[in-house]
Design a protein around this motif. Structure first.
Motif, short mmCIF file in Angstrom:
data_model
loop_
_atom_site.label_atom_id
_atom_site.label_comp_id
_atom_site.label_asym_id
_atom_site.label_seq_id
_atom_site.Cartn_x
_atom_site.Cartn_y
_atom_site.Cartn_z
N UNK A 93 0.80 -1.21 0.00
CA UNK A 93 0.00 0.00 0.00
C UNK A 93 0.84 1.26 0.00
N UNK A 94 1.85 1.30 0.88
CA UNK A 94 2.71 2.47 0.95
C UNK A 94 3.53 2.65 -0.33
N UNK A 95 3.92 1.54 -0.92
CA UNK A 95 4.76 1.61 -2.12
C UNK A 95 4.00 2.21 -3.30
N UNK A 96 2.77 1.78 -3.51
CA UNK A 96 2.01 2.33 -4.65
C UNK A 96 1.54 3.75 -4.37
N UNK A 97 1.27 4.06 -3.10
CA UNK A 97 0.77 5.39 -2.75
C UNK A 97 1.78 6.47 -3.14
N UNK A 98 3.05 6.17 -2.98
CA UNK A 98 4.10 7.14 -3.29
C UNK A 98 4.01 7.60 -4.74
N UNK A 99 3.80 6.66 -5.65
CA UNK A 99 3.73 7.00 -7.07
C UNK A 99 2.36 7.55 -7.46
N UNK A 100 1.31 7.07 -6.83
CA UNK A 100 -0.04 7.55 -7.15
C UNK A 100 -0.18 9.04 -6.84
N UNK A 101 0.42 9.47 -5.73
CA UNK A 101 0.29 10.88 -5.33
C UNK A 101 1.01 11.82 -6.29
N UNK A 102 1.93 11.29 -7.07
CA UNK A 102 2.63 12.14 -8.04
C UNK A 102 1.73 12.50 -9.23
N UNK A 103 0.61 11.81 -9.37
CA UNK A 103 -0.23 12.00 -10.54
C UNK A 103 -1.13 13.22 -10.43
N UNK A 104 -1.40 13.68 -9.22
CA UNK A 104 -2.24 14.86 -9.02
C UNK A 104 -1.92 15.47 -7.67
N UNK A 105 -1.29 16.62 -7.68
CA UNK A 105 -0.83 17.24 -6.43
C UNK A 105 -1.98 17.72 -5.55
N UNK A 106 -3.19 17.79 -6.10
CA UNK A 106 -4.33 18.27 -5.31
C UNK A 106 -5.02 17.15 -4.53
N UNK A 107 -4.59 15.91 -4.75
CA UNK A 107 -5.19 14.75 -4.08
C UNK A 107 -4.30 14.33 -2.91
N UNK A 108 -4.92 13.99 -1.80
CA UNK A 108 -4.17 13.52 -0.63
C UNK A 108 -4.44 12.03 -0.42
N UNK A 109 -3.48 11.34 0.17
CA UNK A 109 -3.62 9.91 0.38
C UNK A 109 -3.00 9.46 1.68
N UNK A 110 -3.46 8.32 2.18
CA UNK A 110 -2.91 7.74 3.40
C UNK A 110 -2.96 6.22 3.27
N UNK A 111 -2.36 5.54 4.24
CA UNK A 111 -2.29 4.09 4.16
C UNK A 111 -2.42 3.47 5.55
N UNK A 112 -3.22 2.42 5.64
CA UNK A 112 -3.34 1.62 6.87
C UNK A 112 -2.72 0.26 6.59
N UNK A 113 -1.76 -0.13 7.40
CA UNK A 113 -1.01 -1.36 7.13
C UNK A 113 -1.45 -2.54 7.98
N UNK A 114 -2.47 -2.35 8.81
CA UNK A 114 -2.94 -3.46 9.65
C UNK A 114 -3.84 -4.39 8.87
N UNK A 115 -4.07 -5.61 9.37
CA UNK A 115 -4.95 -6.56 8.71
C UNK A 115 -6.39 -6.04 8.65
N UNK A 116 -7.08 -6.33 7.57
CA UNK A 116 -8.44 -5.84 7.37
C UNK A 116 -9.38 -6.34 8.47
N UNK A 117 -9.29 -7.63 8.82
CA UNK A 117 -10.20 -8.18 9.82
C UNK A 117 -10.01 -7.48 11.17
N UNK A 118 -8.78 -7.15 11.52
CA UNK A 118 -8.52 -6.45 12.78
C UNK A 118 -9.12 -5.06 12.75
N UNK A 119 -9.01 -4.40 11.61
CA UNK A 119 -9.56 -3.05 11.46
C UNK A 119 -11.08 -3.08 11.61
#
Length: 546
Positions: A93-119
């Motif tokens: 998630x963090x790896x792709x987010x870095x490149x995705x944010x370069x595509x539009x400077x007006x968009x913000x992004x974040x990442x949660x790295x915990x397991x989905x079931x725990x969340x």
């Protein structure tokens, strides 16, 4: 729609208008504002999921959050263009987010790295901040938990996946309302069959015989049609109106007007002064369509949400306006006037006069519906914003409500009748892939991997257990009689895929899914209901209500 246009950001800047010019032509400034206010959650940054986010970031989605506890593998590098070798063994998630944010400077992004079931179990309210959740690459157990949670919050869930040459999309939403459905080939709302008094008076006051050749050549075709209707009524009775079967007879009235009403038209068949009459003749096909309320709108007016309407409950503005529309329809027997005119050959003065008449009448209808809503609401409850009411009335003929079945309903009471019908219709029905998709999830629940995804690279050993899973699914769908005739090629093909993600297929299905997200976020265009199967082998798409 509880989020009114006025609660959105200020009108778009000149720079944004230039940046988003092409998409603004589709969903307008207000649609763009809703998009920029929306926050989207992506479950798992798979090849499909990353492509979906790319197609949302480029048009300017407000923000996104990726929930992904997986580390980047060699398989990810082979199908995901937003990962490189340096990403290997890092959080996906963090790896792709870095490149995705370069595509539009007006968009913000974040990442949660915990397991989905725990969340889901520990912080379920985390999901309440999102306009829609998009899930890719999740197990059946995770899907059941996530869909049940979001269904309770009334947050739409879009499940997207692909395997080999097959793509899958499933929309899960209890209710989604659409004001601007943008139907193809919508007929202009001119009320030729029931002109309002001011319009009829305006037309009656125009004496075509007293006009000069130049003046007659600039009479809007709408006036010519209404004049022809008056002649028709003189000949057939004041309550009569020409129907499609009378088309040629009605056209003859217009031709007679064109040929005889003003001899000073110079007798030239190609004279430009006759262009408006030619327009009138071409418009006869749509002009003779009677003004009526579409069946889809009647169903909305009779919906349980407004019969009766509980104003003490948390009622969406859409249903308040539907209530006001229902009061208007009961009083007048028709929908509010749209208030817009198509382009037509005319001088500016004549066209503007007509335009003002239509706009004024449409304004009266908007005020009447607004008053009906205001009379219903207690003083402590604010009503819909004026611009929302105007938009609603202008699109009253195009209202839609989409209600999808939940994942739990699909599991507990599947649409067996539809599935049996599809299986009996064709041995190559796309419903076969849906059945195998369900069987593959059962395979995963038993073996903790998907069919064909073997360490030794051989998929043949998975054919038999997947075939057994297919029969189990068919039995649950009350389709056991077709189990023996189910095409074995499909089972072999799915195992051969080995849960592979082809980027071309992932990109296509992601583009389709991103369009569905935009439909949900902007409340424009009608989203699918509820399952889409894409077959890249035959280049076909099928949608089923499962």
């Amino acid at each position: 729609m509880s989020d009114s246009i006025e609660n959105s950001p200020s009108p778009l800047s000149v720079e944004k208008n230039r940046k988003y010019d092409r998409q603004l032509r589709l969903w307008g400034d207000h649609g763009q504002m809703r998009l920029e206010c929306a926050s989207v959650c992506l479950i798992n940054a798979t090849a499909v999921g990353t492509e979906i986010l790319k197609n949302l970031i480029l048009p300017g989605i407000g923000s996104f959050c990726i929930v992904d506890s997986s580390m980047v593998t060699d398989d990810d590098l082979g199908c995901n263009f937003f990962l490189d070798k340096e990403s290997l063994k890092l959080n996906r998630g963090k790896s792709v987010m870095r490149y995705l944010l370069e595509m539009n400077e007006e968009v913000t992004g974040s990442c949660e790295t915990g397991p989905l079931e725990s969340l889901i179990a520990e912080t379920p309210k985390f999901f309440r901040t999102f306009k829609i959740v998009v899930a890719t690459g999740i197990t059946d157990r995770e899907l059941q938990l996530l869909s049940a949670l979001l269904w309770g919050y009334n947050i739409p869930l879009l499940v997207v996946d692909c395997c080999g040459f097959i793509g899958y999309i499933r929309l899960v939403t209890e209710e989604h309302t659409v004001i601007e459905s943008h139907p193809d080939n919508a007929i202009d709302d001119l009320r030729i069959d029931s002109p309002f008094p001011e319009l009829q008076e305006h037309v009656d006051n125009l004496d075509l015989r007293a006009m000069s050749s130049s003046e007659l050549g600039h009479v809007p075709y709408l006036v010519i049609l209404l004049k022809a209707v008056s002649v028709w009524k003189e000949n057939h009775g004041m309550e009569s109106f020409p129907r499609m079967k009378d088309k040629q007879q009605f056209k003859s009235i217009i031709k007679l007007m064109m040929d005889n009403i003003k001899p000073t038209l110079n007798g030239n068949e190609n004279s430009p002064e006759k262009e408006n009459f030619e327009e009138a003749l071409k418009a006869v096909n749509t002009a003779l369509v009677p003004t009526k309320i579409p069946n889809e709108v009647m169903e909305i007016l009779n919906d349980h949400k407004v019969n009766p309407l509980d104003v003490n409950a948390k009622v969406d503005d859409f249903w308040l306006m539907v209530y006001g529309l229902g009061q208007f329809v009961r009083r007048h027997g028709c929908l509010p006037l749209r208030g817009s005119l198509p382009d037509m050959f005319s001088d500016s003065r004549s066209y503007i006069q007509l335009q003002q008449l239509y706009r004024k009448e449409a304004g009266r209808h908007i005020n009447e519906i607004g008053s009906a809503v205001g009379d219903l609401l207690p003083s402590s409850r604010p009503g819909p914003q004026s611009s929302s009411l105007q938009l609603f009335c202008r699109n009253a003929a195009f209202l839609r409500v989409v209600r999808c079945r939940s994942i739990q309903e699909e599991t507990d009471s599947p649409n067996c009748q539809l599935i049996r019908y599809e299986l009996n219709q064709s041995i190559d029905s796309s419903i076969n892939w849906y059945i195998i998709y369900l069987a593959a999830n059962r395979f995963y629940a038993e073996y903790s991997r998907y069919p064909g995804d073997c360490a030794n690279g051989s998929y043949e050993s998975d054919v038999s257990p997947l075939r057994s899973a297919v029969r189990s699914v068919l039995s649950a769908l009350q389709c056991s009689t077709v189990a023996n005739s189910f095409p074995d090629d499909y089972i072999h093909e799915w195992c051969r895929y080995g849960n592979s993600k082809l980027h071309s297929v992932a990109s296509f299905i992601a583009g389709t899914a991103a369009q569905e997200v935009i439909k949900i976020v902007t409340h424009q265009f009608v989203p699918l209901n509820n399952t889409l199967i894409y077959n890249a082998i035959t280049a076909s798409i099928d949608v089923y209500q499962l």
